[in-house]
Design a protein around this motif. Structure first.
Motif, PDB file in Angstrom:
ATOM      1  N   THR A  91       0.846  -1.175   0.000  1.00  0.00           N
ATOM      2  CA  THR A  91       0.000   0.000   0.000  1.00  0.00           C
ATOM      3  C   THR A  91       0.882   1.224   0.000  1.00  0.00           C
ATOM      4  OG1 THR A  91      -0.082   0.014   2.408  1.00  0.00           O
ATOM      5  CG2 THR A  91      -1.828  -1.185   1.255  1.00  0.00           C
ATOM      6  N   THR A  92       0.375   2.279  -0.555  1.00  0.00           N
ATOM      7  CA  THR A  92       1.151   3.500  -0.631  1.00  0.00           C
ATOM      8  C   THR A  92       0.460   4.563   0.204  1.00  0.00           C
ATOM      9  OG1 THR A  92      -0.010   4.131  -2.619  1.00  0.00           O
ATOM     10  CG2 THR A  92       2.051   2.965  -2.919  1.00  0.00           C
ATOM     11  N   PRO A  93       0.892   4.751   1.444  1.00  0.00           N
ATOM     12  CA  PRO A  93       0.196   5.699   2.300  1.00  0.00           C
ATOM     13  C   PRO A  93       0.263   7.129   1.806  1.00  0.00           C
ATOM     14  CG  PRO A  93       2.194   4.883   3.367  1.00  0.00           C
ATOM     15  CD  PRO A  93       2.013   4.103   2.108  1.00  0.00           C
ATOM     16  N   ALA A  94       1.363   7.538   1.218  1.00  0.00           N
ATOM     17  CA  ALA A  94       1.473   8.908   0.724  1.00  0.00           C
ATOM     18  C   ALA A  94       1.548   8.944  -0.795  1.00  0.00           C
ATOM     19  CB  ALA A  94       2.700   9.568   1.331  1.00  0.00           C
ATOM     20  N   GLY A  95       1.318   7.831  -1.468  1.00  0.00           N
ATOM     21  CA  GLY A  95       1.356   7.785  -2.919  1.00  0.00           C
ATOM     22  C   GLY A  95       2.752   7.632  -3.483  1.00  0.00           C
ATOM     23  N   GLY A 106       5.921   0.097   0.676  1.00  0.00           N
ATOM     24  CA  GLY A 106       5.205  -0.792   1.580  1.00  0.00           C
ATOM     25  C   GLY A 106       4.845  -0.146   2.901  1.00  0.00           C
ATOM     26  N   GLN A 107       3.934  -0.772   3.623  1.00  0.00           N
ATOM     27  CA  GLN A 107       3.461  -0.265   4.907  1.00  0.00           C
ATOM     28  C   GLN A 107       4.588  -0.263   5.939  1.00  0.00           C
ATOM     29  OE1 GLN A 107       0.461   0.837   4.944  1.00  0.00           O
ATOM     30  NE2 GLN A 107       0.030   1.217   7.078  1.00  0.00           N
ATOM     31  N   GLU A 108       5.400  -1.267   5.972  1.00  0.00           N
ATOM     32  CA  GLU A 108       6.487  -1.392   6.942  1.00  0.00           C
ATOM     33  C   GLU A 108       7.833  -1.001   6.349  1.00  0.00           C
ATOM     34  OE1 GLU A 108       5.973  -2.213  10.158  1.00  0.00           O
ATOM     35  OE2 GLU A 108       3.841  -2.247   9.694  1.00  0.00           O
ATOM     36  N   GLN A 109       7.836  -0.280   5.262  1.00  0.00           N
ATOM     37  CA  GLN A 109       9.065   0.108   4.587  1.00  0.00           C
ATOM     38  C   GLN A 109       9.828   1.130   5.418  1.00  0.00           C
ATOM     39  OE1 GLN A 109       9.760  -1.197   1.452  1.00  0.00           O
ATOM     40  NE2 GLN A 109      11.791  -0.300   1.575  1.00  0.00           N
ATOM     41  N   GLU A 110      11.134   0.933   5.560  1.00  0.00           N
ATOM     42  CA  GLU A 110      11.961   1.868   6.305  1.00  0.00           C
ATOM     43  C   GLU A 110      12.525   2.910   5.356  1.00  0.00           C
ATOM     44  OE1 GLU A 110      14.911   0.035   8.745  1.00  0.00           O
ATOM     45  OE2 GLU A 110      13.497  -1.412   9.553  1.00  0.00           O
ATOM     46  N   VAL A 111      12.438   4.177   5.777  1.00  0.00           N
ATOM     47  CA  VAL A 111      12.930   5.295   4.990  1.00  0.00           C
ATOM     48  C   VAL A 111      13.948   6.043   5.848  1.00  0.00           C
ATOM     49  CG1 VAL A 111      12.302   7.404   3.767  1.00  0.00           C
ATOM     50  CG2 VAL A 111      10.721   5.492   3.806  1.00  0.00           C
ATOM     51  N   SER A 112      15.097   6.368   5.261  1.00  0.00           N
ATOM     52  CA  SER A 112      16.127   7.090   6.010  1.00  0.00           C
ATOM     53  C   SER A 112      15.682   8.534   6.236  1.00  0.00           C
ATOM     54  CB  SER A 112      17.451   7.064   5.241  1.00  0.00           C
ATOM     55  OG  SER A 112      17.365   7.907   4.119  1.00  0.00           O
ATOM     56  N   PRO A 113      16.291   9.227   7.196  1.00  0.00           N
ATOM     57  CA  PRO A 113      15.920  10.623   7.439  1.00  0.00           C
ATOM     58  C   PRO A 113      16.119  11.521   6.216  1.00  0.00           C
ATOM     59  CG  PRO A 113      17.219   9.791   9.263  1.00  0.00           C
ATOM     60  CD  PRO A 113      17.230   8.735   8.206  1.00  0.00           C
ATOM     61  N   SER A 114      17.040  11.170   5.336  1.00  0.00           N
ATOM     62  CA  SER A 114      17.246  11.975   4.130  1.00  0.00           C
ATOM     63  C   SER A 114      16.269  11.602   3.018  1.00  0.00           C
ATOM     64  CB  SER A 114      18.684  11.806   3.629  1.00  0.00           C
ATOM     65  OG  SER A 114      18.915  10.466   3.245  1.00  0.00           O
ATOM     66  N   GLY A 115      15.466  10.545   3.202  1.00  0.00           N
ATOM     67  CA  GLY A 115      14.457  10.164   2.222  1.00  0.00           C
ATOM     68  C   GLY A 115      14.848   9.021   1.320  1.00  0.00           C
ATOM     69  N   ASP A 116      16.006   8.385   1.589  1.00  0.00           N
ATOM     70  CA  ASP A 116      16.424   7.262   0.752  1.00  0.00           C
ATOM     71  C   ASP A 116      15.668   6.004   1.162  1.00  0.00           C
ATOM     72  OD1 ASP A 116      18.292   8.750  -0.677  1.00  0.00           O
ATOM     73  OD2 ASP A 116      19.834   8.443   0.851  1.00  0.00           O
ATOM     74  N   VAL A 117      15.276   5.232   0.168  1.00  0.00           N
ATOM     75  CA  VAL A 117      14.543   3.999   0.412  1.00  0.00           C
ATOM     76  C   VAL A 117      14.951   2.984  -0.651  1.00  0.00           C
ATOM     77  CG1 VAL A 117      12.542   4.732  -0.960  1.00  0.00           C
ATOM     78  CG2 VAL A 117      12.236   3.030   0.799  1.00  0.00           C
ATOM     79  N   LYS A 118      14.955   1.712  -0.263  1.00  0.00           N
ATOM     80  CA  LYS A 118      15.282   0.639  -1.193  1.00  0.00           C
ATOM     81  C   LYS A 118      13.984  -0.068  -1.563  1.00  0.00           C
ATOM     82  CE  LYS A 118      18.393  -3.255  -1.859  1.00  0.00           C
ATOM     83  NZ  LYS A 118      19.442  -4.081  -1.255  1.00  0.00           N
ATOM     84  N   CYS A 119      13.726  -0.157  -2.848  1.00  0.00           N
ATOM     85  CA  CYS A 119      12.509  -0.797  -3.328  1.00  0.00           C
ATOM     86  C   CYS A 119      12.539  -2.281  -2.974  1.00  0.00           C
ATOM     87  CB  CYS A 119      12.377  -0.609  -4.838  1.00  0.00           C
ATOM     88  SG  CYS A 119      10.923  -1.411  -5.543  1.00  0.00           S
ATOM     89  N   THR A 120      11.466  -2.774  -2.396  1.00  0.00           N
ATOM     90  CA  THR A 120      11.408  -4.195  -2.031  1.00  0.00           C
ATOM     91  C   THR A 120      11.161  -5.082  -3.244  1.00  0.00           C
ATOM     92  OG1 THR A 120       9.063  -3.957  -1.524  1.00  0.00           O
ATOM     93  CG2 THR A 120      10.608  -3.730   0.303  1.00  0.00           C
ATOM     94  N   TYR A 121      10.743  -4.494  -4.349  1.00  0.00           N
ATOM     95  CA  TYR A 121      10.430  -5.285  -5.528  1.00  0.00           C
ATOM     96  C   TYR A 121      11.635  -5.413  -6.460  1.00  0.00           C
ATOM     97  CZ  TYR A 121       7.721  -7.035  -9.475  1.00  0.00           C
ATOM     98  OH  TYR A 121       7.234  -7.788 -10.495  1.00  0.00           O
ATOM     99  N   CYS A 122      12.244  -4.268  -6.845  1.00  0.00           N
ATOM    100  CA  CYS A 122      13.359  -4.326  -7.796  1.00  0.00           C
ATOM    101  C   CYS A 122      14.724  -4.159  -7.114  1.00  0.00           C
ATOM    102  CB  CYS A 122      13.196  -3.278  -8.891  1.00  0.00           C
ATOM    103  SG  CYS A 122      13.373  -1.571  -8.341  1.00  0.00           S
ATOM    104  N   LYS A 123      14.721  -3.897  -5.791  1.00  0.00           N
ATOM    105  CA  LYS A 123      15.939  -3.787  -4.971  1.00  0.00           C
ATOM    106  C   LYS A 123      16.826  -2.619  -5.386  1.00  0.00           C
ATOM    107  CE  LYS A 123      14.894  -7.677  -2.936  1.00  0.00           C
ATOM    108  NZ  LYS A 123      13.760  -7.623  -2.104  1.00  0.00           N
ATOM    109  N   ARG A 124      16.268  -1.547  -5.955  1.00  0.00           N
ATOM    110  CA  ARG A 124      17.057  -0.382  -6.333  1.00  0.00           C
ATOM    111  C   ARG A 124      16.759   0.745  -5.351  1.00  0.00           C
ATOM    112  NH1 ARG A 124      16.590   0.512 -12.688  1.00  0.00           N
ATOM    113  NH2 ARG A 124      18.254   1.974 -12.224  1.00  0.00           N
TER     114      ARG A 124
END
Length: 133
Positions: A91-95, A106-124
């Motif tokens: 789900t995309t809480p903020a789109g 994802g709902q439980e996706q971790e995002v760094s304070p600077s906004g970096d995130v690793k996609c759980t699907y394509c791993k980029r």
């Protein structure tokens, strides 16, 4: 698991509010049509009655139309979501969507304070604060 799409508004709802619109039209016709046996109400009653009749028409015709439009919009959104290439169950809480594959954050996706995130699907890696290139 996705919730089922919303059902269209029932016919009773549409007919009930459509009846209010028809009452408004009938009042307008009665107030402003010339009749030979009845001299008609005074002008102030015609004006005030017309405003009341317009409110009946707005509610009577506007609510069913907006209910039908909302039902179509939710159906189109659920169809577009099911046809989307995103990973199931995310789900995309903020789109937020991955700019590389389109999978949702994802709902439980971790995002760094600077906004970096690793996609759980394509791993980029990508940043939620930057516009997709």
């Amino acid at each position: 698991m996705k919730p089922p799409p919303k059902a269209p508004p029932p016919f009773f709802f549409l007919a009930f509010f459509g009846l209010f619109g028809c009452v408004g039209v009938a009042v307008l016709i009665f107030l402003w049509s010339p009749s030979h046996s009845f001299s008609g109400p005074p002008l102030i009653f015609k004006v005030v009655g017309s405003f009341i009749a317009m409110m009946f028409m707005v509610m009577g015709f506007g609510m069913p139309i907006s209910a039908i439009k909302a039902s179509r919009k939710s159906t189109e959104a659920s169809l577009a979501e099911s046809e989307d290439g995103s990973a199931a169950g995310t789900t995309t809480p903020a789109g937020y969507r991955c700019p590389h594959c389109g999978a949702g954050l994802g709902q439980e996706q971790e995002v760094s304070p600077s906004g970096d995130v690793k996609c759980t699907y394509c791993k980029r890696w990508w940043n939620i604060h930057r516009a997709p290139a």
